[in-house]
Design a protein around this motif. Structure first.
Motif, PDB file in Angstrom:
ATOM      1  N   VAL A 111      18.285 -35.862 113.696  1.00  0.00           N
ATOM      2  CA  VAL A 111      17.101 -35.695 114.080  1.00  0.00           C
ATOM      3  C   VAL A 111      16.003 -35.433 113.024  1.00  0.00           C
ATOM      4  O   VAL A 111      16.280 -34.428 112.123  1.00  0.00           O
ATOM      5  CB  VAL A 111      17.299 -34.677 115.129  1.00  0.00           C
ATOM      6  N   ILE A 112      15.017 -36.069 113.072  1.00  0.00           N
ATOM      7  CA  ILE A 112      13.908 -35.738 111.780  1.00  0.00           C
ATOM      8  C   ILE A 112      12.769 -35.639 112.495  1.00  0.00           C
ATOM      9  O   ILE A 112      12.130 -36.209 113.223  1.00  0.00           O
ATOM     10  CB  ILE A 112      13.899 -37.262 110.864  1.00  0.00           C
ATOM     11  N   HIS A 113      12.033 -34.487 111.934  1.00  0.00           N
ATOM     12  CA  HIS A 113      10.796 -33.998 112.168  1.00  0.00           C
ATOM     13  C   HIS A 113       9.672 -34.232 110.973  1.00  0.00           C
ATOM     14  O   HIS A 113      10.340 -33.828 109.821  1.00  0.00           O
ATOM     15  CB  HIS A 113      10.783 -32.634 112.580  1.00  0.00           C
ATOM     16  N   LEU A 114       8.586 -34.920 110.951  1.00  0.00           N
ATOM     17  CA  LEU A 114       8.003 -35.052 109.887  1.00  0.00           C
ATOM     18  C   LEU A 114       6.485 -33.967 110.048  1.00  0.00           C
ATOM     19  O   LEU A 114       6.241 -33.819 111.231  1.00  0.00           O
ATOM     20  CB  LEU A 114       7.113 -36.564 109.742  1.00  0.00           C
ATOM     21  N   GLU A 115       6.234 -33.608 108.977  1.00  0.00           N
ATOM     22  CA  GLU A 115       4.902 -32.661 108.856  1.00  0.00           C
ATOM     23  C   GLU A 115       4.322 -33.352 107.631  1.00  0.00           C
ATOM     24  O   GLU A 115       4.658 -33.545 106.705  1.00  0.00           O
ATOM     25  CB  GLU A 115       5.472 -31.308 108.467  1.00  0.00           C
ATOM     26  N   PRO A 116       2.779 -33.313 108.056  1.00  0.00           N
ATOM     27  CA  PRO A 116       1.921 -33.654 106.733  1.00  0.00           C
ATOM     28  C   PRO A 116       1.885 -32.487 105.866  1.00  0.00           C
ATOM     29  O   PRO A 116       1.922 -31.378 106.093  1.00  0.00           O
ATOM     30  CB  PRO A 116       0.484 -33.834 107.610  1.00  0.00           C
TER      31      PRO A 116
END
Length: 297
Positions: A282-287
């Motif tokens: 599970v991958i979550h991206l943040e700017p």
């Protein structure tokens, strides 16, 4: 893979049943405490094999509404029980060995012939079984089969110790060697039990994956650093039965589109899955310049 694990667990049950009967017979006829101790050890192996058979059957069931993360913990719980059984067997054997040593003068002479034959057969059978179970456990990443293989591996070493002791008794006629060998068997068994318990408990408590697994994950991430991915904010891992769960929070350039971010995630996920056979990523991206990213940095 579930059919393979069930086949391996079933073979373990059959083998251990035969060895328990053989060792009890040989121990009773010969009067050897070390062989009786080995019979107790094999009996704990047998119970452990039943647990392994049950747990691999349950853990192979798919996730459902009540267990959305699957049933992999059955294997970890089974491993913990098996480790406990190993330690219990060790404590019992130590007690019996000490009792025999304290009353050494009243111990009857030992008939070594049948004991040597049975223990030689036990070493051959368990060497094959332990090797086979280890291979299947490695292939399927089964904690239950790993624990069973380690359990039986201790039986190989302890059987060798007893076999050596019986040969020494045959040559020297010093019967106290039998109790000494039983004590050595117990120490070997206890150490193996603690190793299995530690590994199983780590998985039950959602401990992180081993260091070597984390290094492989970071190696994949390093291939993408310096491009769209600025840095890894957090990496969380755990293992449930054969399934590894990896949660990643990555900081990316704020200029990339949702579509580009999705492609990055797919690529990293596929590369990690190429390294591990049983894994959920599970991958979550943040700017990079967002408040959340700066707060977690």
């Amino acid at each position: 893979m579930s059919r393979l694990t069930k086949k391996a667990a079933s073979l373990s049950v059959i083998s251990n049943t035969l060895l328990v009967v053989l060792k009890l017979f040989a121990g009773t006829v010969s009067g050897s405490i070390s062989i009786i101790s080995e019979a107790i050890h094999s009996a704990s192996d047998l119970l452990a094999s039943f647990l392994a058979l049950f747990s691999v059957s349950r853990s192979s069931q798919p996730a459902d509404s009540e267990h959305p993360f699957g049933h992999g913990k059955y294997e970890d719980f089974s491993g913990l029980i098996e480790g406990g059984l190993i330690i219990f067997a060790a404590v019992y054997i130590i007690g019996e060995a000490v009792e025999k040593l304290m009353h050494y003068n009243s111990v009857k002479p030992i008939d070594t012939a049948i004991g040597i034959t049975v223990m030689f057969v036990a070493v051959i059978c368990n060497s094959f079984l332990s090797f086979y179970l280890s291979k299947v456990a490695q292939k399927t990443d089964s904690m239950a089969l790993y624990a069973d293989a380690e359990h039986i591996k201790t039986d190989v070493w302890s059987s060798l110790a007893v076999l050596g002791g019986l040969i020494a008794i045959k040559i020297t006629s010093l019967n106290f060697i039998d109790s000494v060998m039983a004590f050595i068997v117990a120490v070997i068994i206890a150490h193996a039990g603690m190793v299995v318990c530690k590994k199983s408990l780590n998985n039950l408590l959602d401990g992180s994956l081993p260091k070597e697994d984390l290094e492989l994950i970071n190696k994949v991430l390093s291939l993408h650093s310096g491009n769209d991915i600025v840095r890894c904010i957090s990496l969380q891992t755990r293992k449930s039965g054969p399934l590894r769960t990896i949660n990643l929070k990555l900081s990316v350039n704020e200029s990339i589109t949702i579509k580009e971010g999705h492609k990055i995630c797919d690529k990293i996920e596929n590369e990690i899955k190429a390294v591990f056979s049983n894994v959920d990523v599970v991958i979550h991206l943040e700017p990079e310049n967002s408040d959340v990213s700066n707060k977690l940095a």
